[in-house]
Design an enzyme around this catalytic site. Structure first.
Site, short mmCIF file in Angstrom:
data_model
loop_
_atom_site.label_atom_id
_atom_site.label_comp_id
_atom_site.label_asym_id
_atom_site.label_seq_id
_atom_site.Cartn_x
_atom_site.Cartn_y
_atom_site.Cartn_z
N ILE A 1 0.84 -1.21 0.00
CA ILE A 1 0.00 0.00 0.00
C ILE A 1 0.87 1.26 0.00
CG2 ILE A 1 -2.13 -0.98 0.95
CD1 ILE A 1 -1.19 0.14 3.70
N SER B 1 -0.69 4.50 -1.42
CA SER B 1 -1.63 5.14 -0.48
C SER B 1 -0.87 5.89 0.60
CB SER B 1 -2.45 4.08 0.26
OG SER B 1 -3.46 3.63 -0.51
N CYS B 2 0.21 5.25 1.08
CA CYS B 2 1.01 5.88 2.13
C CYS B 2 1.60 7.20 1.62
CB CYS B 2 2.13 4.95 2.59
SG CYS B 2 1.52 3.42 3.31
N ALA B 3 2.08 7.19 0.37
CA ALA B 3 2.68 8.41 -0.19
C ALA B 3 1.64 9.55 -0.18
CB ALA B 3 3.17 8.15 -1.61
N TYR C 1 1.18 10.66 3.45
CA TYR C 1 2.34 11.45 3.90
C TYR C 1 2.22 12.88 3.37
CZ TYR C 1 5.63 7.94 5.91
OH TYR C 1 6.25 7.01 6.69
#
Ligand SMILES: NC(=O)c1ccc[n+]([C@@H]2O[C@H](COP(=O)([O-])OP(=O)(O)OC[C@H]3O[C@@H](n4cnc5c(N)ncnc54)[C@H](OP(=O)(O)O)[C@@H]3O)[C@@H](O)[C@H]2O)c1
Length: 289
Positions: A147, A150-152, A155
Protein backbone atom coordinates in the site's frame (compact mmCIF):
# COMPACT_ATOMS: atom_id res chain seq x y z
CA UNK A 1 -22.51 35.46 13.85
CA UNK A 2 -23.14 31.98 15.32
CA UNK A 3 -20.23 29.73 14.38
CA UNK A 4 -21.70 26.32 13.97
CA UNK A 5 -21.55 25.07 10.40
CA UNK A 6 -19.20 22.32 9.24
CA UNK A 7 -18.32 21.05 5.76
CA UNK A 8 -17.28 17.41 5.37
CA UNK A 9 -15.89 15.85 2.19
CA UNK A 10 -16.43 12.15 1.41
CA UNK A 11 -19.60 12.18 3.51
CA UNK A 12 -21.49 9.48 1.60
CA UNK A 13 -20.10 6.62 3.68
CA UNK A 14 -17.83 5.51 6.51
CA UNK A 15 -16.15 8.10 8.71
CA UNK A 16 -17.46 11.08 6.72
CA UNK A 17 -21.09 9.91 6.97
CA UNK A 18 -20.66 9.07 10.67
CA UNK A 19 -19.21 12.53 11.37
CA UNK A 20 -22.02 14.23 9.43
CA UNK A 21 -24.66 12.35 11.40
CA UNK A 22 -23.06 12.95 14.81
CA UNK A 23 -22.53 16.68 14.18
CA UNK A 24 -26.09 17.10 12.90
CA UNK A 25 -27.37 15.40 16.07
CA UNK A 26 -25.34 17.89 18.12
CA UNK A 27 -27.08 20.80 16.40
CA UNK A 28 -24.42 21.76 13.86
CA UNK A 29 -25.44 22.86 10.37
CA UNK A 30 -23.68 20.18 8.34
CA UNK A 31 -22.73 20.47 4.68
CA UNK A 32 -22.18 16.91 3.52
CA UNK A 33 -19.85 16.88 0.51
CA UNK A 34 -20.85 13.96 -1.71
CA UNK A 35 -20.25 13.01 -5.33
CA UNK A 36 -23.85 12.03 -5.90
CA UNK A 37 -26.32 14.16 -3.90
CA UNK A 38 -29.35 12.27 -5.27
CA UNK A 39 -28.06 9.03 -3.77
CA UNK A 40 -27.12 10.81 -0.55
CA UNK A 41 -30.58 12.32 -0.07
CA UNK A 42 -32.09 8.84 0.12
CA UNK A 43 -29.52 7.73 2.69
CA UNK A 44 -30.51 7.82 6.38
CA UNK A 45 -27.18 9.26 7.44
CA UNK A 46 -27.74 12.40 5.42
CA UNK A 47 -31.31 13.36 6.23
CA UNK A 48 -30.35 16.30 8.47
CA UNK A 49 -27.19 17.51 6.74
CA UNK A 50 -27.42 19.44 3.49
CA UNK A 51 -25.88 17.41 0.64
CA UNK A 52 -23.40 19.44 -1.40
CA UNK A 53 -22.20 18.05 -4.74
CA UNK A 54 -18.47 17.83 -4.21
CA UNK A 55 -16.09 15.68 -6.20
CA UNK A 56 -12.84 16.91 -4.65
CA UNK A 57 -10.99 16.45 -7.95
CA UNK A 58 -13.40 18.74 -9.82
CA UNK A 59 -12.60 22.47 -9.61
CA UNK A 60 -16.09 23.44 -10.83
CA UNK A 61 -17.72 21.35 -8.08
CA UNK A 62 -15.48 23.03 -5.51
CA UNK A 63 -16.30 26.55 -6.76
CA UNK A 64 -20.03 25.79 -6.71
CA UNK A 65 -19.78 24.19 -3.27
CA UNK A 66 -18.18 27.39 -1.88
CA UNK A 67 -20.99 29.45 -3.44
CA UNK A 68 -23.71 27.15 -2.08
CA UNK A 69 -22.22 27.09 1.41
CA UNK A 70 -21.61 30.89 1.47
CA UNK A 71 -25.21 31.61 0.44
CA UNK A 72 -26.68 29.39 3.15
CA UNK A 73 -24.28 30.76 5.78
CA UNK A 74 -25.38 34.32 4.90
CA UNK A 75 -29.07 33.42 4.91
CA UNK A 76 -28.83 31.65 8.25
CA UNK A 77 -26.27 34.11 9.73
CA UNK A 78 -23.86 31.29 10.49
CA UNK A 79 -20.08 31.03 10.40
CA UNK A 80 -18.05 28.08 9.15
CA UNK A 81 -16.71 26.39 12.28
CA UNK A 82 -14.64 23.89 10.34
CA UNK A 83 -13.99 21.64 7.39
CA UNK A 84 -13.24 17.92 7.64
CA UNK A 85 -11.33 16.40 4.70
CA UNK A 86 -12.39 12.76 4.59
CA UNK A 87 -12.60 11.87 0.88
CA UNK A 88 -10.36 9.02 -0.13
CA UNK A 89 -9.64 6.33 -2.64
CA UNK A 90 -7.17 3.48 -2.16
CA UNK A 91 -5.30 1.07 -4.42
CA UNK A 92 -3.18 -1.90 -3.36
CA UNK A 93 -0.18 -3.28 -5.20
CA UNK A 94 3.62 -2.98 -5.23
CA UNK A 95 4.73 0.51 -6.31
CA UNK A 96 6.84 -0.92 -9.16
CA UNK A 97 3.84 -2.31 -11.00
CA UNK A 98 0.87 -0.27 -9.73
CA UNK A 99 -0.22 1.73 -12.81
CA UNK A 100 0.64 5.43 -12.74
CA UNK A 101 -3.02 6.30 -13.45
CA UNK A 102 -4.00 4.74 -10.08
CA UNK A 103 -1.13 6.42 -8.23
CA UNK A 104 -2.10 9.77 -9.73
CA UNK A 105 -5.76 9.24 -8.88
CA UNK A 106 -4.85 8.44 -5.27
CA UNK A 107 -2.87 11.71 -5.11
CA UNK A 108 -5.66 13.63 -6.85
CA UNK A 109 -8.31 12.55 -4.35
CA UNK A 110 -6.35 12.35 -1.11
CA UNK A 111 -3.74 15.09 -1.53
CA UNK A 112 -4.83 17.56 -4.22
CA UNK A 113 -8.48 17.09 -3.20
CA UNK A 114 -7.61 18.11 0.36
CA UNK A 115 -5.43 20.97 -0.89
CA UNK A 116 -8.02 22.37 -3.33
CA UNK A 117 -10.98 22.13 -0.94
CA UNK A 118 -9.00 23.68 1.92
CA UNK A 119 -7.71 26.57 -0.21
CA UNK A 120 -11.21 27.25 -1.55
CA UNK A 121 -12.85 27.34 1.90
CA UNK A 122 -10.07 29.24 3.70
CA UNK A 123 -11.60 32.71 3.13
CA UNK A 124 -14.80 31.53 4.88
CA UNK A 125 -12.81 29.82 7.64
CA UNK A 126 -10.74 32.96 8.18
CA UNK A 127 -13.91 35.09 8.59
CA UNK A 128 -15.16 32.86 11.38
CA UNK A 129 -11.83 31.58 12.77
CA UNK A 130 -12.89 28.04 11.87
CA UNK A 131 -10.79 24.88 12.02
CA UNK A 132 -9.35 22.35 9.59
CA UNK A 133 -9.40 18.62 10.30
CA UNK A 134 -7.60 16.33 7.87
CA UNK A 135 -8.05 12.57 8.08
CA UNK A 136 -4.90 10.66 7.27
CA UNK A 137 -4.06 7.27 8.81
CA UNK A 138 -1.22 5.32 10.36
CA UNK A 139 -0.22 5.22 6.67
CA UNK A 140 0.57 8.91 7.10
CA UNK A 141 3.63 8.15 9.20
CA UNK A 142 4.67 4.60 8.33
CA UNK A 143 4.70 2.53 5.17
CA UNK A 144 3.47 -1.04 4.69
CA UNK A 145 4.22 -3.19 1.68
CA UNK A 146 1.51 -3.36 -1.00
CA UNK A 147 0.00 0.00 0.00
CA UNK A 148 3.01 2.26 -0.60
CA UNK A 149 1.14 4.48 -3.03
CA UNK A 150 -1.63 5.14 -0.48
CA UNK A 151 1.01 5.88 2.13
CA UNK A 152 2.68 8.41 -0.19
CA UNK A 153 -0.64 10.25 -0.59
CA UNK A 154 -1.23 10.27 3.18
CA UNK A 155 2.34 11.45 3.90
CA UNK A 156 1.65 14.34 1.51
CA UNK A 157 -1.53 15.28 3.39
CA UNK A 158 0.43 15.21 6.67
CA UNK A 159 3.05 17.62 5.27
CA UNK A 160 0.37 19.93 3.87
CA UNK A 161 -1.43 19.92 7.24
CA UNK A 162 1.80 20.72 9.14
CA UNK A 163 2.50 23.62 6.77
CA UNK A 164 -1.05 24.95 7.23
CA UNK A 165 -0.74 24.72 11.01
CA UNK A 166 2.38 26.90 10.95
CA UNK A 167 1.14 29.36 8.37
CA UNK A 168 -2.40 29.84 9.73
CA UNK A 169 -1.29 30.44 13.30
CA UNK A 170 -1.50 34.26 12.96
CA UNK A 171 -5.25 33.89 12.27
CA UNK A 172 -5.85 31.45 15.12
CA UNK A 173 -7.02 28.73 12.69
CA UNK A 174 -6.30 25.34 14.25
CA UNK A 175 -5.29 22.42 12.03
CA UNK A 176 -5.58 18.84 13.32
CA UNK A 177 -4.61 15.53 11.75
CA UNK A 178 -6.58 12.38 12.58
CA UNK A 179 -4.53 9.16 12.30
CA UNK A 180 -6.74 6.11 12.79
CA UNK A 181 -5.77 2.45 12.65
CA UNK A 182 -8.31 0.12 10.98
CA UNK A 183 -11.91 1.37 10.97
CA UNK A 184 -15.02 -0.62 10.03
CA UNK A 185 -16.00 1.14 6.80
CA UNK A 186 -16.67 0.15 3.16
CA UNK A 187 -13.13 1.27 2.27
CA UNK A 188 -11.72 -2.22 2.94
CA UNK A 189 -14.01 -3.88 0.42
CA UNK A 190 -13.41 -1.15 -2.17
CA UNK A 191 -9.65 -1.50 -1.80
CA UNK A 192 -9.81 -5.29 -2.10
CA UNK A 193 -12.01 -4.97 -5.20
CA UNK A 194 -9.40 -2.69 -6.77
CA UNK A 195 -6.68 -5.24 -5.95
CA UNK A 196 -8.71 -8.03 -7.59
CA UNK A 197 -8.74 -5.92 -10.75
CA UNK A 198 -4.95 -5.41 -10.77
CA UNK A 199 -4.20 -8.13 -13.39
CA UNK A 200 -6.50 -6.28 -15.83
CA UNK A 201 -4.23 -3.23 -15.69
CA UNK A 202 -0.69 -4.68 -15.76
CA UNK A 203 1.16 -7.29 -17.82
CA UNK A 204 1.25 -10.99 -16.90
CA UNK A 205 5.04 -10.67 -16.44
CA UNK A 206 4.54 -7.92 -13.89
CA UNK A 207 2.00 -10.01 -12.00
CA UNK A 208 4.30 -13.07 -12.03
CA UNK A 209 7.19 -10.96 -10.74
CA UNK A 210 5.41 -10.23 -7.47
CA UNK A 211 2.75 -12.98 -7.39
CA UNK A 212 4.11 -16.31 -8.77
CA UNK A 213 0.64 -17.71 -8.14
CA UNK A 214 -1.90 -14.91 -8.50
CA UNK A 215 -4.77 -17.20 -7.52
CA UNK A 216 -3.11 -18.11 -4.25
CA UNK A 217 -2.09 -14.51 -3.54
CA UNK A 218 -5.63 -13.32 -4.12
CA UNK A 219 -6.97 -15.96 -1.73
CA UNK A 220 -4.47 -14.79 0.91
CA UNK A 221 -5.45 -11.16 0.30
CA UNK A 222 -9.15 -11.99 0.74
CA UNK A 223 -8.42 -13.89 3.97
CA UNK A 224 -6.16 -11.08 5.18
CA UNK A 225 -8.82 -8.49 4.52
CA UNK A 226 -11.36 -10.48 6.53
CA UNK A 227 -8.87 -10.92 9.42
CA UNK A 228 -7.94 -7.23 9.45
CA UNK A 229 -11.59 -6.19 9.27
CA UNK A 230 -12.39 -8.24 12.40
CA UNK A 231 -9.92 -6.07 14.32
CA UNK A 232 -11.25 -2.73 13.09
CA UNK A 233 -12.81 -0.18 15.43
CA UNK A 234 -16.23 1.35 14.97
CA UNK A 235 -16.53 4.66 13.13
CA UNK A 236 -17.84 6.34 16.33
CA UNK A 237 -14.39 6.17 17.96
CA UNK A 238 -12.85 8.20 15.14
CA UNK A 239 -15.84 10.57 15.06
CA UNK A 240 -15.28 11.34 18.77
CA UNK A 241 -11.76 12.58 18.05
CA UNK A 242 -12.87 14.54 14.97
CA UNK A 243 -15.46 16.34 17.11
CA UNK A 244 -12.82 17.03 19.75
CA UNK A 245 -10.57 18.55 17.08
CA UNK A 246 -13.46 20.74 15.90
CA UNK A 247 -14.75 21.91 19.26
CA UNK A 248 -12.24 21.53 22.12
CA UNK A 249 -10.71 24.76 23.45
CA UNK A 250 -7.27 23.22 22.90
CA UNK A 251 -7.43 20.75 20.00
CA UNK A 252 -4.48 18.41 19.51
CA UNK A 253 -2.29 18.74 16.43
CA UNK A 254 -2.46 14.93 15.93
CA UNK A 255 -4.90 12.30 17.11
CA UNK A 256 -3.68 8.70 17.07
CA UNK A 257 -6.97 6.82 17.08
CA UNK A 258 -7.19 3.32 18.52
CA UNK A 259 -4.75 0.98 20.25
CA UNK A 260 -3.22 -0.30 17.00
CA UNK A 261 -2.33 3.22 15.82
CA UNK A 262 -0.74 4.03 19.18
CA UNK A 263 1.27 0.78 19.16
CA UNK A 264 2.48 1.30 15.59
CA UNK A 265 3.49 4.90 16.36
CA UNK A 266 5.44 3.75 19.42
CA UNK A 267 7.36 1.06 17.50
CA UNK A 268 7.96 3.39 14.57
CA UNK A 269 9.51 5.88 17.00
CA UNK A 270 11.47 3.20 18.87
CA UNK A 271 12.82 0.87 16.19
CA UNK A 272 15.47 1.41 13.52
CA UNK A 273 13.98 1.13 10.01
CA UNK A 274 15.20 -2.42 9.31
CA UNK A 275 13.60 -3.76 12.49
CA UNK A 276 10.36 -1.94 11.81
CA UNK A 277 10.41 -3.41 8.27
CA UNK A 278 9.78 -6.91 9.69
CA UNK A 279 6.55 -5.67 11.20
CA UNK A 280 5.58 -3.68 8.09
CA UNK A 281 6.19 -6.70 5.82
CA UNK A 282 4.02 -8.97 7.96
CA UNK A 283 0.90 -6.85 7.50
CA UNK A 284 0.15 -7.89 3.91
CA UNK A 285 1.32 -11.41 3.23
CA UNK A 286 0.28 -12.02 -0.36
CA UNK A 287 3.80 -11.42 -1.68
CA UNK A 288 6.44 -14.17 -1.35
CA UNK A 289 9.27 -13.66 1.22
N1 LIG B 1 -11.34 2.60 7.01
C1 LIG B 1 -10.15 2.56 7.56
O1 LIG B 1 -9.68 1.52 8.05
C2 LIG B 1 -9.34 3.82 7.65
C3 LIG B 1 -8.17 3.78 8.43
C4 LIG B 1 -7.38 4.92 8.53
C5 LIG B 1 -7.76 6.07 7.86
N2 LIG B 1 -8.89 6.09 7.10
C6 LIG B 1 -9.21 7.34 6.41
O2 LIG B 1 -10.50 7.81 6.79
C7 LIG B 1 -11.04 8.61 5.74
C8 LIG B 1 -12.46 8.15 5.41
O3 LIG B 1 -12.38 6.83 4.87
P1 LIG B 1 -13.50 5.73 5.13
O4 LIG B 1 -12.84 4.58 5.77
O5 LIG B 1 -14.68 6.36 5.76
O6 LIG B 1 -13.79 5.31 3.62
P2 LIG B 1 -15.12 5.21 2.75
O7 LIG B 1 -16.27 4.73 3.57
O8 LIG B 1 -14.72 4.45 1.55
O9 LIG B 1 -15.38 6.72 2.39
C9 LIG B 1 -14.61 7.37 1.42
C10 LIG B 1 -15.43 8.53 0.91
O10 LIG B 1 -14.65 9.25 -0.05
C11 LIG B 1 -15.50 9.53 -1.13
N3 LIG B 1 -14.76 9.80 -2.36
C12 LIG B 1 -14.04 8.98 -3.15
N4 LIG B 1 -13.57 9.65 -4.21
C13 LIG B 1 -13.99 10.92 -4.07
C14 LIG B 1 -13.85 12.11 -4.85
N5 LIG B 1 -13.16 12.12 -6.00
N6 LIG B 1 -14.43 13.25 -4.41
C15 LIG B 1 -15.15 13.27 -3.26
N7 LIG B 1 -15.35 12.19 -2.50
C16 LIG B 1 -14.77 11.04 -2.90
C17 LIG B 1 -16.42 8.34 -1.25
O11 LIG B 1 -17.53 8.71 -2.01
P3 LIG B 1 -18.32 7.74 -3.03
O12 LIG B 1 -19.35 7.04 -2.18
O13 LIG B 1 -18.89 8.66 -4.02
O14 LIG B 1 -17.29 6.81 -3.61
C18 LIG B 1 -16.72 8.11 0.22
O15 LIG B 1 -17.73 8.99 0.65
C19 LIG B 1 -10.06 8.48 4.58
O16 LIG B 1 -9.19 9.58 4.55
C20 LIG B 1 -9.29 7.21 4.90
O17 LIG B 1 -8.01 7.17 4.32
C21 LIG B 1 -9.68 4.99 6.99
Amino acid sequence: MKKNAILITGASSGIGAGTAKALAEQGFRVFAGVRNPQKAISSDALINPIPVKLDVTDTLDITRAVEQVSTILQEEKLGLAGIVNCATTEYQGPVEILPIKFMRHEMEVNYFGTVMVTKAFLPLLRESVGRIVNITSINGFCVFNSIGSSCAAKYAVEAFSDALRLELKPWGIHVSIIEPGGVATPLWKKSLRAFEELPNHVTQDQIRLYYPSWKKSLQIAIKDEAEHYKKTMPVEIVVRDIIHALTAPKPKTRYLVGRFAKTVAFFKWLLPDRYFDHFAMAEFKEQPD
